[in-house]
Scaffold this active site. Structure first.
Site, PDB file in Angstrom:
ATOM      1  N   ASP A  33       3.196   6.213   4.090  1.00 13.26           N
ATOM      2  CA  ASP A  33       3.766   7.067   5.124  1.00 13.26           C
ATOM      3  C   ASP A  33       2.725   8.083   5.600  1.00 13.26           C
ATOM      4  OD1 ASP A  33       5.665   8.062   6.799  1.00 13.26           O
ATOM      5  OD2 ASP A  33       6.810   9.123   5.257  1.00 13.26           O
ATOM      6  N   LYS A  37      -2.938   6.088  -7.232  1.00 10.41           N
ATOM      7  CA  LYS A  37      -3.361   7.294  -7.939  1.00 10.41           C
ATOM      8  C   LYS A  37      -3.026   7.061  -9.419  1.00 10.41           C
ATOM      9  CE  LYS A  37      -4.827  11.611  -7.662  1.00 10.41           C
ATOM     10  NZ  LYS A  37      -6.131  12.039  -7.200  1.00 10.41           N
ATOM     11  N   TYR A  86      11.064   7.436  -2.360  1.00 11.03           N
ATOM     12  CA  TYR A  86      12.073   7.447  -1.298  1.00 11.03           C
ATOM     13  C   TYR A  86      13.402   6.834  -1.714  1.00 11.03           C
ATOM     14  CZ  TYR A  86       8.619   9.134   2.066  1.00 11.03           C
ATOM     15  OH  TYR A  86       7.696   9.898   2.738  1.00 11.03           O
ATOM     16  N   ASP A 110       0.209   7.958   9.200  1.00  9.08           N
ATOM     17  CA  ASP A 110       0.266   9.036  10.195  1.00  9.08           C
ATOM     18  C   ASP A 110      -1.119   9.637  10.418  1.00  9.08           C
ATOM     19  OD1 ASP A 110       2.991   8.759  10.569  1.00  9.08           O
ATOM     20  OD2 ASP A 110       3.352  10.911  10.583  1.00  9.08           O
ATOM     21  N   ASP A 130      -6.264   9.944  -2.411  1.00  6.23           N
ATOM     22  CA  ASP A 130      -6.774  11.205  -1.860  1.00  6.23           C
ATOM     23  C   ASP A 130      -8.165  11.007  -1.259  1.00  6.23           C
ATOM     24  OD1 ASP A 130      -7.595  10.687  -4.441  1.00  6.23           O
ATOM     25  OD2 ASP A 130      -7.458  12.748  -5.156  1.00  6.23           O
TER      26      ASP A 130
END
Ligand code: ATP
Ligand code: MG
Length: 322
Positions: A219, A163, A120, A223, A195
């Protein structure tokens, strides 16, 4: 000493849910001084600038900021405001409440999301007609700062999402830094591939308490957890910096219901509770959360929770409980 609280309602339902949250803070009688400021699409249209300098300066100097939401100009407003308070962690609790329909009623966890770097940073380039690239930035210093916060927040231990098997350099650095700090502080951690973690969160959210994440993973995973607990109207968040913070509901401007007076104010009120925690008023924060929980259990409800009450009815019920 009375703290100064910046109030930036923004656009859409931000303008409807922030005033009730201010009323709740005001009702606690702590002598807070509220200062309102503009940001978002409406000011952009009026002035050509979605984030007026006065607003930035106010947020950078106030003790804390209560923020609503902004529409199209979100990236031009909330990213600079996070920077204005030097926010290095985004705290996102996801908790299911008794009486509220949830996919996974046993969910009660908190994401600590890195809030200053990762993908970001906005470092993207178009190289050719066929190729675009993105630079991901991971620093040991930001990762360690997040880890120090996580160790204070969860001395009983936390999960680290990563990851590093694929992004060996960047997530490898993140993992080393976080685990290094945790080791030094004697705090236990467990690793989780992000994942697989997404799947485990869907199946067995009760196995997780605190999850420390790189920016993008935090993020997405938070959600996902919002989906497990029954919707955006209930989820607060805190952008925490060393001295200041910006507190905001996770939801956006909800253009589909804006102006109708039916937005659920609970996420904004719970964000105000996080603001109280940050300022050191933990007992008041607990009172606010208890009041919201009581109303969710058997008070009036907005349509997103299956009721037919308006924003004002729910806000009044929370104030009554208080
Ligand atoms: P934005 O681009 O500003 O994020 P959006 O269209 O993505 O806008 P969100 O605010 O993210 O809208 O909301 C997504 C959905 O959840 C919408 O249908 C909205 O009505 C609903 N929703 C979000 N927040 C609330 C709330 N506080 N009360 C009731 N419904 C909400
Ligand atoms: Mg949205």
């Amino acid at each position: 000493m009375s703290e100064e609280i910046a109030v930036v309602a923004g656009d859409g339902i931000g303008r409807e849910v922030v005033p009730p949250a201010v009323d709740v803070l005001d009702a606690l009688d702590r002598g807070f001084e509220f200062v309102e400021a503009d940001a978002g699409d409406a000011v952009l249209e009026a002035t050509g600038d979605p984030l007026p300098e006065e607003t930035y300066d106010l947020v950078a100097s106030a003790d804390a900021t209560l923020f609503g939401s902004v529409g199209e100009s979100a990236a031009d407003v909330i990213l600079p405001l996070r920077e204005a308070v030097d926010s290095f962690v985004n705290v996102r609790p996801a908790k299911a409440y008794p009486g509220v329909d949830a996919l996974r009623p046993e969910t009660d966890l908190v994401f600590l999301r890195e809030n200053s770097e990762g993908v970001y940073k906005g470092i993207e380039s178009k190289l050719t007609a066929d190729v675009s690239t993105l630079t991901r930035v991971v620093t040991t210093s930001a990762s360690e700062r997040l880890a120090e916060y996580a160790c204070d927040y969860a001395p009983e231990g936390f999960t680290v999402a990563h990851k590093a098997n694929v992004m060996r350099e960047t997530d490898g650095r993140f993992l080393d830094a976080v685990e290094g700090v945790a080791d030094e502080r004697g705090v236990e951690t467990e690793r989780a591939l992000m994942d697989a973690l997404a799947m485990h969160l869907c199946l067995r959210p009760e196995e997780y308490d605190v999850v420390v994440c790189p920016n993008l993973a935090g993020d997405v995973l938070s959600d996902l957890a919002a989906g497990l607990v029954g919707g955006l109207g209930l989820l607060p968040s805190a952008n925490v910096g060393p001295e200041r913070g910006v507190f905001e509901p996770v939801h956006g401007t909800a253009p589909d219901i804006a102006g109708e007076g039916v937005a659920n104010p609970c996420a904004a009120i719970l964000s105000a509770a996080m603001l109280l925690d940050f300022l050191g008023y933990g007992a008041d924060a607990d009172r606010v959360r208890d009041a919201v929980e009581a109303v969710l259990e058997d008070g009036p409800r907005t349509p997103d929770l299956g009721g037919d009450a308006g924003t004002d009815d729910v806000a009044a019920a929370v104030l009554d409980e208080l």
